[in-house]
Scaffold this motif. Structure first.
Motif, PDB file in Angstrom:
ATOM      1  N   ILE A  57       0.836  -1.213   0.000  1.00  0.00           N
ATOM      2  CA  ILE A  57       0.000   0.000   0.000  1.00  0.00           C
ATOM      3  C   ILE A  57       0.867   1.258   0.000  1.00  0.00           C
ATOM      4  CG2 ILE A  57      -1.767   1.296   1.257  1.00  0.00           C
ATOM      5  CD1 ILE A  57      -2.592  -1.381   2.577  1.00  0.00           C
ATOM      6  N   PHE A  58       1.924   1.220   0.798  1.00  0.00           N
ATOM      7  CA  PHE A  58       2.795   2.383   0.971  1.00  0.00           C
ATOM      8  C   PHE A  58       4.163   2.125   0.347  1.00  0.00           C
ATOM      9  CE2 PHE A  58      -0.056   2.412   4.686  1.00  0.00           C
ATOM     10  CZ  PHE A  58      -0.577   3.692   4.612  1.00  0.00           C
ATOM     11  N   GLU A  59       4.910   3.198   0.155  1.00  0.00           N
ATOM     12  CA  GLU A  59       6.297   3.089  -0.276  1.00  0.00           C
ATOM     13  C   GLU A  59       7.159   4.006   0.576  1.00  0.00           C
ATOM     14  OE1 GLU A  59       6.312   1.967  -4.904  1.00  0.00           O
ATOM     15  OE2 GLU A  59       5.367   3.896  -4.462  1.00  0.00           O
ATOM     16  N   ARG A  60       8.443   3.685   0.600  1.00  0.00           N
ATOM     17  CA  ARG A  60       9.412   4.467   1.366  1.00  0.00           C
ATOM     18  C   ARG A  60      10.231   5.332   0.411  1.00  0.00           C
ATOM     19  NH1 ARG A  60      11.972  -1.032   4.010  1.00  0.00           N
ATOM     20  NH2 ARG A  60      10.107  -2.244   3.547  1.00  0.00           N
ATOM     21  N   LEU A  61      10.991   6.237   0.962  1.00  0.00           N
ATOM     22  CA  LEU A  61      11.909   7.013   0.141  1.00  0.00           C
ATOM     23  C   LEU A  61      13.029   6.108  -0.366  1.00  0.00           C
ATOM     24  CD1 LEU A  61      12.085  10.183   2.408  1.00  0.00           C
ATOM     25  CD2 LEU A  61      10.869   9.954   0.231  1.00  0.00           C
ATOM     26  N   ILE A  62      13.563   5.324   0.544  1.00  0.00           N
ATOM     27  CA  ILE A  62      14.632   4.371   0.228  1.00  0.00           C
ATOM     28  C   ILE A  62      14.180   3.018   0.759  1.00  0.00           C
ATOM     29  CG2 ILE A  62      17.073   3.812   0.577  1.00  0.00           C
ATOM     30  CD1 ILE A  62      17.449   6.831   1.327  1.00  0.00           C
ATOM     31  N   ALA A  63      14.427   1.969  -0.002  1.00  0.00           N
ATOM     32  CA  ALA A  63      13.970   0.641   0.415  1.00  0.00           C
ATOM     33  C   ALA A  63      15.146  -0.331   0.435  1.00  0.00           C
ATOM     34  CB  ALA A  63      12.872   0.153  -0.529  1.00  0.00           C
ATOM     35  N   PHE A  64      14.833  -1.580   0.757  1.00  0.00           N
ATOM     36  CA  PHE A  64      15.831  -2.646   0.747  1.00  0.00           C
ATOM     37  C   PHE A  64      15.481  -3.657  -0.340  1.00  0.00           C
ATOM     38  CE2 PHE A  64      16.074  -1.431   5.316  1.00  0.00           C
ATOM     39  CZ  PHE A  64      17.413  -1.078   5.356  1.00  0.00           C
ATOM     40  N   ASP A  65      16.523  -4.244  -0.955  1.00  0.00           N
ATOM     41  CA  ASP A  65      16.271  -5.380  -1.834  1.00  0.00           C
ATOM     42  C   ASP A  65      16.162  -6.643  -0.982  1.00  0.00           C
ATOM     43  OD1 ASP A  65      18.837  -6.188  -1.172  1.00  0.00           O
ATOM     44  OD2 ASP A  65      19.698  -5.762  -3.147  1.00  0.00           O
ATOM     45  N   ALA A  66      16.100  -7.791  -1.611  1.00  0.00           N
ATOM     46  CA  ALA A  66      15.883  -9.043  -0.880  1.00  0.00           C
ATOM     47  C   ALA A  66      17.013  -9.372   0.086  1.00  0.00           C
ATOM     48  CB  ALA A  66      15.702 -10.191  -1.880  1.00  0.00           C
ATOM     49  N   ASP A  67      18.184  -8.758  -0.120  1.00  0.00           N
ATOM     50  CA  ASP A  67      19.336  -9.010   0.753  1.00  0.00           C
ATOM     51  C   ASP A  67      19.645  -7.828   1.662  1.00  0.00           C
ATOM     52  OD1 ASP A  67      19.875 -11.607  -0.336  1.00  0.00           O
ATOM     53  OD2 ASP A  67      20.639 -10.606  -2.126  1.00  0.00           O
ATOM     54  N   MET A  68      18.653  -6.935   1.862  1.00  0.00           N
ATOM     55  CA  MET A  68      18.786  -5.782   2.746  1.00  0.00           C
ATOM     56  C   MET A  68      19.832  -4.785   2.235  1.00  0.00           C
ATOM     57  SD  MET A  68      16.494  -6.220   5.192  1.00  0.00           S
ATOM     58  CE  MET A  68      16.934  -5.084   6.492  1.00  0.00           C
ATOM     59  N   LYS A  69      20.006  -4.705   0.931  1.00  0.00           N
ATOM     60  CA  LYS A  69      20.853  -3.664   0.351  1.00  0.00           C
ATOM     61  C   LYS A  69      19.961  -2.479  -0.024  1.00  0.00           C
ATOM     62  CE  LYS A  69      24.325  -6.506   0.547  1.00  0.00           C
ATOM     63  NZ  LYS A  69      25.302  -6.388   1.660  1.00  0.00           N
ATOM     64  N   LEU A  70      20.454  -1.267   0.220  1.00  0.00           N
ATOM     65  CA  LEU A  70      19.651  -0.081  -0.050  1.00  0.00           C
ATOM     66  C   LEU A  70      19.381   0.089  -1.546  1.00  0.00           C
ATOM     67  CD1 LEU A  70      21.464   2.433   2.352  1.00  0.00           C
ATOM     68  CD2 LEU A  70      19.218   1.369   2.704  1.00  0.00           C
ATOM     69  N   VAL A  71      18.138   0.415  -1.895  1.00  0.00           N
ATOM     70  CA  VAL A  71      17.759   0.654  -3.291  1.00  0.00           C
ATOM     71  C   VAL A  71      16.806   1.850  -3.332  1.00  0.00           C
ATOM     72  CG1 VAL A  71      18.041  -1.742  -4.044  1.00  0.00           C
ATOM     73  CG2 VAL A  71      15.843  -0.989  -3.127  1.00  0.00           C
ATOM     74  N   PRO A  72      16.786   2.601  -4.441  1.00  0.00           N
ATOM     75  CA  PRO A  72      15.866   3.733  -4.546  1.00  0.00           C
ATOM     76  C   PRO A  72      14.407   3.269  -4.581  1.00  0.00           C
ATOM     77  CG  PRO A  72      17.604   3.831  -6.214  1.00  0.00           C
ATOM     78  CD  PRO A  72      17.656   2.460  -5.606  1.00  0.00           C
ATOM     79  N   GLN A  73      13.520   4.086  -4.018  1.00  0.00           N
ATOM     80  CA  GLN A  73      12.095   3.835  -4.198  1.00  0.00           C
ATOM     81  C   GLN A  73      11.451   5.180  -4.569  1.00  0.00           C
ATOM     82  OE1 GLN A  73       9.346   1.929  -1.145  1.00  0.00           O
ATOM     83  NE2 GLN A  73       9.451   0.310  -2.701  1.00  0.00           N
ATOM     84  N   LEU A  74      10.969   5.955  -3.602  1.00  0.00           N
ATOM     85  CA  LEU A  74      10.419   7.269  -3.953  1.00  0.00           C
ATOM     86  C   LEU A  74      11.511   8.334  -4.021  1.00  0.00           C
ATOM     87  CD1 LEU A  74       7.093   7.232  -1.913  1.00  0.00           C
ATOM     88  CD2 LEU A  74       7.392   6.938  -4.383  1.00  0.00           C
ATOM     89  N   ALA A  75      12.667   8.055  -3.480  1.00  0.00           N
ATOM     90  CA  ALA A  75      13.842   8.911  -3.691  1.00  0.00           C
ATOM     91  C   ALA A  75      14.725   8.212  -4.727  1.00  0.00           C
ATOM     92  CB  ALA A  75      14.606   9.109  -2.391  1.00  0.00           C
ATOM     93  N   THR A  76      15.241   8.988  -5.671  1.00  0.00           N
ATOM     94  CA  THR A  76      16.069   8.381  -6.719  1.00  0.00           C
ATOM     95  C   THR A  76      17.557   8.467  -6.409  1.00  0.00           C
ATOM     96  OG1 THR A  76      16.007  10.486  -7.915  1.00  0.00           O
ATOM     97  CG2 THR A  76      14.344   8.826  -8.502  1.00  0.00           C
ATOM     98  N   SER A  77      17.929   9.382  -5.523  1.00  0.00           N
ATOM     99  CA  SER A  77      19.332   9.490  -5.106  1.00  0.00           C
ATOM    100  C   SER A  77      19.386  10.204  -3.762  1.00  0.00           C
ATOM    101  CB  SER A  77      20.154  10.254  -6.149  1.00  0.00           C
ATOM    102  OG  SER A  77      19.703  11.596  -6.250  1.00  0.00           O
ATOM    103  N   TRP A  78      20.534  10.073  -3.095  1.00  0.00           N
ATOM    104  CA  TRP A  78      20.684  10.697  -1.778  1.00  0.00           C
ATOM    105  C   TRP A  78      22.159  10.873  -1.468  1.00  0.00           C
ATOM    106  CZ3 TRP A  78      18.307   6.007  -2.737  1.00  0.00           C
ATOM    107  CH2 TRP A  78      19.068   4.872  -2.469  1.00  0.00           C
ATOM    108  N   GLU A  79      22.444  11.824  -0.571  1.00  0.00           N
ATOM    109  CA  GLU A  79      23.806  12.025  -0.096  1.00  0.00           C
ATOM    110  C   GLU A  79      23.768  12.679   1.268  1.00  0.00           C
ATOM    111  OE1 GLU A  79      25.796  14.524  -2.858  1.00  0.00           O
ATOM    112  OE2 GLU A  79      24.644  16.327  -2.363  1.00  0.00           O
ATOM    113  N   GLY A  80      24.827  12.429   2.057  1.00  0.00           N
ATOM    114  CA  GLY A  80      24.915  12.999   3.390  1.00  0.00           C
ATOM    115  C   GLY A  80      26.191  13.807   3.545  1.00  0.00           C
TER     116      GLY A  80
END
Length: 514
Positions: A57-80
């Motif tokens: 139903i919902f989506e996150r900005l950043i999600a995990f793939d099947a192995d808990m690696k970060l992948v884009p969802q509603l955010a396409t890129s990020w930096e800190g």
């Protein structure tokens, strides 16, 4: 459907003996959950079962793939920033909420401001209490500024509770939003009959035109392990995301069904309430660890589909470090420690857990094991919501907590050491603030956990978490029991529905092969 309702109501009759059932339609998927859904506002939930259903139903900005690696969802890129105080995200364009309103930077600011607002008492506020401001320089850029460094911020944004909810729907429904969830996901909420079923249907306006492949997904809460598997084998459901190890052979030997298995990141422990005088003594806590045979536990409870912990963190968690000495079983040494502590004749405790089949087996096993050192255990199996209220309710304090010990599994759904060590072992994590059920406190551990958050440098974070893990391992505030594998049963030909290492599941990209 009559058969299914009977199963949900706890009938012990095997589903296979209930008669002929209709096969599910190719575009419809039915899933048997091991718990009752508590609510559909992930930002205000502590339950994996809620996160699992909400994943469509919902989506996150950043999600995990099947192995808990970060992948884009509603955010396409990020930096800190290097000092881990400023994080900038670029957002996906062309996305709408299921109510037709726009997903944009203003919607993200609305959601993050809510999570950071302590007056709303959202259960996941603790993840965002450091947010000082959320700025929106344009419609598709968000800048998050923190009041102090927080090196785990990006992983925290990927936590399954940090979903983007429709601001318009929240304004419309208020506190009843959990009964009228509106997100950006591939499925829309349709119906929820608490304790019986929950239905989501295809979102025809989903931003990715390739998905969803299904018209409808129905979830059924079925606490009894055998009944869930019987429903799978009779095609009443096509996916069982929590498959009991003792029944996996029945599934794997079938030509029509398959078992999915991957290493998990949930560490199961028996927390010892250190407000009790007995558990203030390190000799008693060490005796409990020595008395319980962890290898036998993994066999009895998980049929060998688990490992004995080698750290407070699971091996697949970021910044895990193997500790020494390894956990061992030595009942003679445990008796000696109990005698040295003045408890040669033992004492009595209560031990809480949920009332599902697996945790009841844990209770019985530990009761037997501790009897070897003259500890009398009163086992207390509790319905999930009751356990949560009695354990984490706002009125619970170290002085009023009714439990002596409690079984629980903690999965850091950010995939990062912070969201395991801080809520479970830091002083600030004492319940009801977070999930430190042992009321364990060590200033050296608190300092190390905070040191790790002061920087975004992975090497410096790893060094600080090594210090924390070493001290916790030495202090033994819990009995470490097992890290269980994620096991699921699935109908062959179904793809895209699978268990996650953190104990949740994914079904947003589920499809039946043609």
């Amino acid at each position: 459907m009559k058969h299914l309702k009977n199963a949900i109501l706890g009938a012990t009759m095997l589903a296979g003996a209930l008669g002929t059932v209709q096969a599910a339609q190719a575009a419809e998927l039915s899933i048997a959950l091991n718990q009752i859904v508590q609510g559909l506002n992930p930002q205000d939930s502590n339950y994996n079962v809620d996160y699992s259903v909400a994943n469509g139903i919902f989506e996150r900005l950043i999600a995990f793939d099947a192995d808990m690696k970060l992948v884009p969802q509603l955010a396409t890129s990020w930096e800190g920033s290097e000092d881990a105080t400023v994080f900038t995200l670029k957002l996906r364009e062309g996305v709408k909420f299921q109510d037709g309103t726009d997903f944009n930077a203003a919607a993200v600011k609305f959601n993050l401001d809510r999570l950071a607002d302590p007056s709303l008492n959202l259960k996941k506020h603790s993840l965002f209490k450091l947010v000082e401001s959320v700025e929106t320089p344009d419609d598709y850029t968000v800048v998050i500024k923190l009041s102090k460094p927080f090196g785990a911020m990006i992983n925290t944004l990927a936590h399954p509770s940090v979903v983007m909810e429709s601001p318009a729907a929240i304004e419309k429904y208020g506190k009843d939003f959990a009964k009228h969830p509106v997100g950006t996901g591939p499925f829309k909420f349709q119906e929820w009959v608490p304790g019986e079923k929950l239905v989501v249907v295809k979102n025809d306006n989903y931003w990715d035109s390739e998905w969803p492949k299904l018209d409808k997904v129905t979830f059924y809460p079925v606490a009894e392990n055998g009944t869930r598997v019987s429903m799978l084998m009779s095609d009443e459901v096509q996916f069982v995301p929590i498959l009991p190890a003792e029944l996996m052979k029945r599934v794997s030997e079938s030509d029509k069904y398959e078992v999915l298995e991957k290493p998990g990141i949930s560490v199961w422990v028996m927390a010892m309430n250190m407000m009790r005088k007995e558990f203030k003594d390190i000799r008693v806590r060490e005796a409990f660890n020595l008395a319980i045979d962890k290898n036998a536990f993994t066999q009895v409870v998980y049929g060998g589909h688990a490992i004995v912990p080698d750290s407070p963190l699971a091996p697949a968690t970021q910044f895990h470090a193997t500790q020494t000495p390894a956990l061992t079983t030595d009942v003679a040494k445990a008796k000696e420690l109990m005698a040295d502590a003045g408890y040669a004749d033992g004492f009595s405790i209560n031990l809480w857990a949920r009332n599902n089949s697996t945790e009841v087996r844990m209770l019985q096993f530990i009761k037997q094991q501790l009897s070897q050192i003259n500890v009398k255990v009163d086992i207390v199996p509790l319905e999930g919501a009751t356990r949560a209220e009695k354990l984490f309710g706002s009125s619970v304090t170290p002085e009023t907590a009714e439990f002596d010990s409690v079984i629980g599994g903690w999965s850091p759904s950010t995939g990062d050491a912070d969201w395991h060590l801080r809520p479970v072992y830091s002083t600030e994590g004492w319940i009801p603030n977070m999930y430190n059920e042992a009321f364990y406190s060590n200033p050296d551990v608190d300092k190390a956990i905070n040191d790790a958050l002061e920087t975004a440098d992975p090497a410096k974070r790893a060094a600080a978490y090594e210090v924390a893990q070493k001290q916790i391992w030495k202090d033994k505030p819990v009995v470490w029991l097992a890290v269980d594998n994620a096991l699921a049963g699935r109908k062959k030909g179904l793809t895209g529905a699978f268990p996650m290492p953190d104990g949740t599941m994914q079904y947003a990209h589920a499809a039946f092969e043609k």
